[in-house]
Design a protein around this motif. Sequence first.
Motif, mmCIF file in Angstrom:
data_model
loop_
_atom_site.group_PDB
_atom_site.id
_atom_site.type_symbol
_atom_site.label_atom_id
_atom_site.label_comp_id
_atom_site.label_asym_id
_atom_site.label_seq_id
_atom_site.Cartn_x
_atom_site.Cartn_y
_atom_site.Cartn_z
ATOM 1 N N HIS A 1 -2.597 27.828 -12.345
ATOM 2 C CA HIS A 1 -1.837 26.806 -11.624
ATOM 3 C C HIS A 1 -2.211 25.441 -12.197
ATOM 4 C CE1 HIS A 1 -2.222 30.285 -8.940
ATOM 5 N NE2 HIS A 1 -1.076 29.926 -8.389
ATOM 6 N N PRO A 2 -1.795 25.131 -13.416
ATOM 7 C CA PRO A 2 -2.202 23.875 -14.073
ATOM 8 C C PRO A 2 -1.816 22.629 -13.295
ATOM 9 C CG PRO A 2 -0.379 24.941 -15.244
ATOM 10 C CD PRO A 2 -0.877 25.938 -14.255
ATOM 11 N N GLU A 3 -0.824 22.740 -12.428
ATOM 12 C CA GLU A 3 -0.411 21.583 -11.636
ATOM 13 C C GLU A 3 -1.481 21.153 -10.633
ATOM 14 O OE1 GLU A 3 0.577 25.234 -9.350
ATOM 15 O OE2 GLU A 3 0.869 24.580 -11.429
ATOM 16 N N ALA A 4 -2.459 22.046 -10.392
ATOM 17 C CA ALA A 4 -3.528 21.737 -9.428
ATOM 18 C C ALA A 4 -4.647 20.906 -10.051
ATOM 19 C CB ALA A 4 -4.109 23.032 -8.872
ATOM 20 N N LYS A 5 -4.677 20.798 -11.370
ATOM 21 C CA LYS A 5 -5.738 20.034 -12.029
ATOM 22 C C LYS A 5 -5.601 18.546 -11.709
ATOM 23 C CE LYS A 5 -6.164 23.298 -15.880
ATOM 24 N NZ LYS A 5 -6.045 23.485 -17.344
ATOM 25 N N LEU A 6 -6.726 17.911 -11.458
ATOM 26 C CA LEU A 6 -6.716 16.504 -11.079
ATOM 27 C C LEU A 6 -7.104 15.618 -12.256
ATOM 28 C CD1 LEU A 6 -8.313 16.572 -7.523
ATOM 29 C CD2 LEU A 6 -5.909 16.655 -8.172
ATOM 30 N N SER A 7 -6.442 14.492 -12.343
ATOM 31 C CA SER A 7 -6.743 13.516 -13.393
ATOM 32 C C SER A 7 -7.838 12.569 -12.907
ATOM 33 C CB SER A 7 -5.482 12.704 -13.718
ATOM 34 O OG SER A 7 -5.112 11.917 -12.579
ATOM 35 N N ALA A 8 -8.319 11.736 -13.803
ATOM 36 C CA ALA A 8 -9.328 10.740 -13.442
ATOM 37 C C ALA A 8 -8.773 9.777 -12.395
ATOM 38 C CB ALA A 8 -9.764 9.973 -14.681
ATOM 39 N N ARG B 1 -3.207 12.140 0.503
ATOM 40 C CA ARG B 1 -2.657 13.427 0.925
ATOM 41 C C ARG B 1 -2.013 14.155 -0.252
ATOM 42 N NH1 ARG B 1 0.223 11.700 4.506
ATOM 43 N NH2 ARG B 1 -1.121 12.055 6.327
ATOM 44 N N LEU B 2 -1.329 13.419 -1.135
ATOM 45 C CA LEU B 2 -0.679 14.041 -2.287
ATOM 46 C C LEU B 2 -1.710 14.681 -3.214
ATOM 47 C CD1 LEU B 2 2.083 11.417 -3.181
ATOM 48 C CD2 LEU B 2 2.429 13.740 -2.330
ATOM 49 N N VAL B 3 -2.826 14.003 -3.427
ATOM 50 C CA VAL B 3 -3.880 14.547 -4.286
ATOM 51 C C VAL B 3 -4.464 15.814 -3.673
ATOM 52 C CG1 VAL B 3 -6.179 14.135 -5.243
ATOM 53 C CG2 VAL B 3 -4.467 12.318 -5.311
ATOM 54 N N LEU B 4 -4.765 15.774 -2.374
ATOM 55 C CA LEU B 4 -5.350 16.935 -1.702
ATOM 56 C C LEU B 4 -4.361 18.099 -1.671
ATOM 57 C CD1 LEU B 4 -7.195 15.181 1.263
ATOM 58 C CD2 LEU B 4 -8.227 16.207 -0.765
ATOM 59 N N LYS B 5 -3.085 17.810 -1.457
ATOM 60 C CA LYS B 5 -2.082 18.882 -1.440
ATOM 61 C C LYS B 5 -1.986 19.546 -2.804
ATOM 62 C CE LYS B 5 1.072 17.999 2.370
ATOM 63 N NZ LYS B 5 2.486 17.887 2.784
ATOM 64 N N LYS B 6 -2.046 18.743 -3.846
ATOM 65 C CA LYS B 6 -1.925 19.282 -5.194
ATOM 66 C C LYS B 6 -3.098 20.190 -5.543
ATOM 67 C CE LYS B 6 -2.481 16.460 -8.773
ATOM 68 N NZ LYS B 6 -2.190 15.501 -9.871
ATOM 69 N N ALA C 1 -16.158 21.888 -9.587
ATOM 70 C CA ALA C 1 -16.220 23.219 -8.967
ATOM 71 C C ALA C 1 -14.911 23.590 -8.284
ATOM 72 C CB ALA C 1 -17.356 23.265 -7.948
ATOM 73 N N MET C 2 -14.140 22.588 -7.923
ATOM 74 C CA MET C 2 -12.841 22.799 -7.289
ATOM 75 C C MET C 2 -11.812 21.923 -7.996
ATOM 76 S SD MET C 2 -12.762 24.988 -4.795
ATOM 77 C CE MET C 2 -14.028 26.045 -4.068
ATOM 78 N N PRO C 3 -10.578 22.441 -8.116
ATOM 79 C CA PRO C 3 -10.141 23.809 -7.806
ATOM 80 C C PRO C 3 -10.872 24.828 -8.685
ATOM 81 C CG PRO C 3 -8.267 22.333 -8.231
ATOM 82 C CD PRO C 3 -9.486 21.624 -8.678
ATOM 83 N N LEU C 4 -10.947 26.066 -8.203
ATOM 84 C CA LEU C 4 -11.603 27.111 -8.964
ATOM 85 C C LEU C 4 -10.977 27.218 -10.359
ATOM 86 C CD1 LEU C 4 -11.862 29.908 -6.243
ATOM 87 C CD2 LEU C 4 -13.702 28.430 -7.064
#
Length: 315
Positions: free
Chosen positions: A122-129, A43-48, A112-115
């Motif tokens: 919104h750099p906080e939305a970027k996901l790590s490996a 949930r934390l990953v999806l929220k971010k 492709a996501m996040p756009l």
Amino acid sequence: MMKKNSVLIFVVAILIFIAMQYAGPDIKNPPVTTALPVPDDVRLVLKKACYDCHSNETQLLWFDKIAPASWMVAQDIADARKVLNFSTWDSLAPADQKAKLFEAFNQISLGAMPLKQYAALHPEAKLSAVDISVLKNYITSLVSVKTSDTSRIHAANKQYNEWVGAKTKIENVKPSPNGIEYIPDFKNWKVISTSDRFDNGTMRVIVANDIAVKAIKENHINPWPNGATFAKIGWEELIDSTGKVNSGEFRQVEFMIKDDKKYEKTAGWGWARWKGMQLTPYGKTETFTQECINCHKPVKDNDFVFTMPLHLKSK
């Protein structure tokens, strides 16, 4: 005189800018009807990465609220909620919930996501490996591998023989809601690739018509030439007691037809799908094509085609 005109233009521009702020969109967060039933780390990953657009829990930063950017933000949120809204999760059937999670993971893993324009601001939305691994492990855990009994495999083989023999009355097959007619000749096309959907236990075979095969041989696949057509045939995946994978019940066949003029409004492709042995057209209206386009957006740089074709040698 010129200086006075410049000042006047500047003042008018400021007044227009101020007026735009009062006329900006009112981005609302409707009630959350259900909480997404996933582990906390998922949930934390999806929220971010997703919730600002794909939920009713949007949190806008100060620059998101400034017109005219706020109008684009409002439209992006409205469009995103139509495609996937984690705040109305209970409105989806269990199979659709699993499919939506798989699609979300697919879009994230392909970048492709996040756009990109959203992630830039919104750099906080970027996901790590690690974040992506959390999602993959969870979605994989939803898949239950079941050994199929002999009777199901025999029944599937019987249905397959009927399918190959075209015993289904194709003259009664209705066209897709966007007007595309069923193409029975795809059974004679050349196989160019295979794929599977581990989330719903199906296997796929992708076949191509002569125009697409010629394009592959000539390496003319990005963009594909007009007339190139693919059929993706899906079967249930059955596993016997020895671990051998068999094709099970026929699920669907879907087509992609390239014509950048005729299908200009749908990314240059005509999309259509028929489900089950009854070959029931998918979609209530022609807007179903937006689902197809959204799914294929991660590979728009490959002319919206996911599966790269196997090498075909010219004769």
